[in-house]
Write an enzyme that holds these catalytic residues in place. Structure first.
Site, PDB file in Angstrom:
ATOM      1  N   SER A 153      84.203 -16.794 -45.398  1.00 19.74           N
ATOM      2  CA  SER A 153      83.796 -15.761 -44.456  1.00 19.74           C
ATOM      3  C   SER A 153      82.409 -15.222 -44.808  1.00 19.74           C
ATOM      4  O   SER A 153      81.443 -15.960 -44.849  1.00 19.74           O
ATOM      5  CB  SER A 153      84.849 -14.660 -44.397  1.00 19.74           C
ATOM      6  OG  SER A 153      84.578 -13.744 -43.364  1.00 19.74           O
TER       7      SER A 153
ATOM      8  N   ASP B  37      78.842 -13.443 -38.852  1.00 22.26           N
ATOM      9  CA  ASP B  37      79.016 -13.922 -40.222  1.00 22.26           C
ATOM     10  C   ASP B  37      79.169 -15.445 -40.196  1.00 22.26           C
ATOM     11  O   ASP B  37      79.252 -16.056 -39.127  1.00 22.26           O
ATOM     12  CB  ASP B  37      80.181 -13.217 -40.908  1.00 22.26           C
ATOM     13  CG  ASP B  37      81.544 -13.609 -40.373  1.00 22.26           C
ATOM     14  OD1 ASP B  37      81.606 -14.224 -39.293  1.00 22.26           O
ATOM     15  OD2 ASP B  37      82.559 -13.310 -41.026  1.00 22.26           O
TER      16      ASP B  37
ATOM     17  N   ASP C 262      81.471 -17.783 -40.669  1.00 17.44           N
ATOM     18  CA  ASP C 262      82.541 -18.485 -39.961  1.00 17.44           C
ATOM     19  C   ASP C 262      82.807 -17.895 -38.578  1.00 17.44           C
ATOM     20  O   ASP C 262      83.775 -18.263 -37.912  1.00 17.44           O
ATOM     21  CB  ASP C 262      83.817 -18.526 -40.797  1.00 17.44           C
ATOM     22  CG  ASP C 262      84.510 -17.174 -40.919  1.00 17.44           C
ATOM     23  OD1 ASP C 262      83.794 -16.158 -41.021  1.00 17.44           O
ATOM     24  OD2 ASP C 262      85.756 -17.135 -40.918  1.00 17.44           O
TER      25      ASP C 262
ATOM     26  N   ASP D  68      83.809 -15.081 -37.234  1.00 19.97           N
ATOM     27  CA  ASP D  68      84.920 -14.227 -36.788  1.00 19.97           C
ATOM     28  C   ASP D  68      84.520 -12.748 -36.789  1.00 19.97           C
ATOM     29  O   ASP D  68      85.217 -11.925 -36.195  1.00 19.97           O
ATOM     30  CB  ASP D  68      86.190 -14.458 -37.618  1.00 19.97           C
ATOM     31  CG  ASP D  68      86.028 -14.151 -39.099  1.00 19.97           C
ATOM     32  OD1 ASP D  68      84.902 -13.842 -39.544  1.00 19.97           O
ATOM     33  OD2 ASP D  68      87.045 -14.221 -39.825  1.00 19.97           O
TER      34      ASP D  68
END
Length: 554
Positions: free
Chosen positions: A142, A292, A294, A296
């Site tokens: 993340s 960010d 990834d 999400d």
């Protein structure tokens, strides 16, 4: 430590393991071998390196042995072909970990559908549902620094595994024992399939479907940064297709595991906005969006009265709700029995907004898996209709074809809402200020203590023990009227969790919890006041008083 000798033995056979071991300091060796990586609120996450307390092909393989056994145990006989979708981000070894995952699962007769390029975590959640999989895997850390990587597992609904499910996976993983003995050489590649860019179209078509209004005037200018992660090119492509003027931060669009051109890939960190704001000032942008790695989480900066103002995750959730609910009201499209989900550490402002539009509110523990679980429950019993879900940590979900926070959905809706208000002569900051006037002002802040290593873990435990056992009656003279302890069984509506929440007589609250994904102890403040200035002053009082307690715990 027995694990240390096992890895030394492995190093006699695998050259890179020995080389990595020889380069480690004694302190690094201790931290890498004194325990094994554990699953937290969002799976397994840790520093890259050798040892059981590090992310490497052996610990990832061991996790997949456990996950494969769990899937076979859970679905064998119920599902003819067991399938798993696998995605990964731009980090070091992410693709390798994804391939190892697919190969280990193939030894259990499980077919894998692996994205051929880095792709957003929410697209993985969508793929699980779209492809009829029994589970999913995302290899990502993340928003953590570049030294980290991670591994998250999903159920058949596209939701991260909740406690009762992950507990069984952990049992299966622990039963594996020595990770260095997992066979990495024998697998069935015929069970591993690729997912190419054509699959993006299905996901992006769903993203486009969340639009509520189709304003003819779209003169909003947006600067966008993917922070070297997976949201590029998907976010700018879809925003441009919807007719918006988007300027991409060129230096940050490449998939780069070292995050070379950003000081932080985390939208919660203002350093991640430095280069995007340079772009914004040059092109006179109205809005800055940062995702960010990834994709999400998504952060927002708004041009307001000539300067750029950050919106926190709580503030972003507030203005999104106001736009969504008011639009449903204006268009008479609000579904029956609407429900919004947020967490026990999310601002009270969102709940007030929802209830003002007759939207019911349900709270969960931190971790979007609990929101995904609630969506599935209400869809199954058909008693309430999901209209919005969010966390204070910049995670939003608007439509449930994904069961995790989705920065792509959030980007589309933030730009749509900002464009709508722009046409009314307002910014999102104007909207936020009007919400404070209506519902009261809140200064919502999070302060995290980073406490790494074995000693850091011990101090986090001591901090929680201190606040749990000390008979604290007030914070800076403001009476504590209620204490929620989510660990002692006194909150039966929630799974047990190491969280403490103080409710104060003036309507403010403070919550304390260890991070499930980082070596941090987090302190959440929801400080209320008649005006924003009052609320901010209250936050300063409360945080200073709490620091005095923190300093008592060595």
């Amino acid at each position: 430590m027995e694990s240390l000798q096992l890895w030394k033995n492995l190093g006699e056979k695998v050259a890179w393991v020995k080389q990595a071991y020889d380069l480690m300091s004694e302190e690094e060796r201790y931290d890498a071998f004194y325990k094994t990586l554990e699953f937290g609120t969002a799976g397994m996450r840790g520093l890259l390196g050798i040892g059981p307390n590090r992310m490497n092909v052996y610990t990832v393989a061991k996790a997949n042995v456990g996950f494969g056994q769990y899937l076979v145990e859970t679905f064998k006989g119920e599902v003819e072909t067991l399938k798993v979708a696998i995605a990964y981000d731009n980090r070091h070894q992410s693709r390798e970990f994804a391939q190892v995952s697919a190969r280990i699962l193939s030894t259990y007769g499980i077919e894998s559908y692996v994205f051929e390029k880095p792709r957003p975590t929410p697209e993985l959640s969508f793929a699980v549902r779209e492809l009829g999989c029994v589970g999913g895997i995302v290899v990502t850390a993340s928003h953590n620094p570049k030294e980290y990587n991670g591994y998250k597992v999903y159920d058949e609904t596209g939701c991260q595994l909740v406690d009762q499910k992950i507990a069984r996976v952990i049992e299966c993983v622990n039963a594996v024992g020595d990770e260095t003995k997992v066979d990495l050489e024998h697998y069935d590649d015929s069970l591993v399939h690729g997912l190419d860019e054509a699959f993006d179209v299905q996901y992006l078509d769903k993203i486009k479907s969340i639009a509520l209004r189709n304003e003819t005037v779209k003169d909003l200018k947006v600067v966008f940064s993917s922070q070297h992660g997976t949201s590029y090119p998907l976010v700018p492509d879809i925003l441009k297709e919807l007719g918006y003027d988007v300027v991409v931060v060129e230096e940050q669009k490449q998939y780069d595991p070292d995050f070379t051109n950003t000081k932080s890939p985390n939208p919660e960190d203002k350093r991640s906005y430095e280069l995007p704001l340079e772009y914004a000032r040059k092109v006179d942008a109205d809005l800055v969006l940062v995702c960010d790695p990834d994709a999400d989480r998504m952060g927002i900066c708004v041009k307001h009265n000539g300067t750029y103002e950050y919106l926190t995750g709580n503030q972003g959730g507030a203005v999104l709700q106001e736009y969504i609910y008011s639009t449903h009201r204006d268009l008479n499209t609000m579904p029956a029995n609407p429900v919004m989900f947020n967490t026990v550490v999310t601002s009270d402002l969102g709940e007030k907004i929802a209830k003002s539009y007759d939207v019911s509110v349900e709270k969960t523990l931190t971790g979007f898996k609990y929101i995904g679980e609630k969506i599935e429950h209400h869809n199954t019993v058909k008693d309430k209709t999901f209209v919005f879900g969010y966390e204070e940590s910049y995670g939003y979900l608007l439509a449930d074809f994904v069961r995790d926070k989705d920065a792509l959905q959030a980007c589309v809706m933030v730009v749509e809402s900002a464009n709508y208000y722009h046409n009314q002569g307002m910014t999102l900051v104007d909207v936020l200020e009007s919400l404070y006037e209506t519902h009261g002002a809140y200064a919502d802040n999070q302060i995290a203590l980073t406490l790494s290593g074995a000693e850091g873990l011990s101090r986090i435990s001591r901090l929680l023990d201190y606040f749990r056992t000390s008979d604290i009656k007030e914070i800076d003279g403001i009476e504590i009227v209620k204490v929620d302890d989510f660990l002692d069984g006194s909150m039966p509506e929630f799974p047990q969790s190491n969280v403490i929440k103080y409710h104060l007589e003036n309507g403010s609250w403070i919550a304390i919890r260890p991070s499930g994904t980082e070596p941090k102890c987090k302190f959440y403040y929801c400080a209320s006041g008649a005006t924003l200035k009052d609320a901010q002053e209250m936050f300063e009082r409360l945080s200073n008083a709490m620091q005095q307690h923190i300093d008592l715990v060595a």
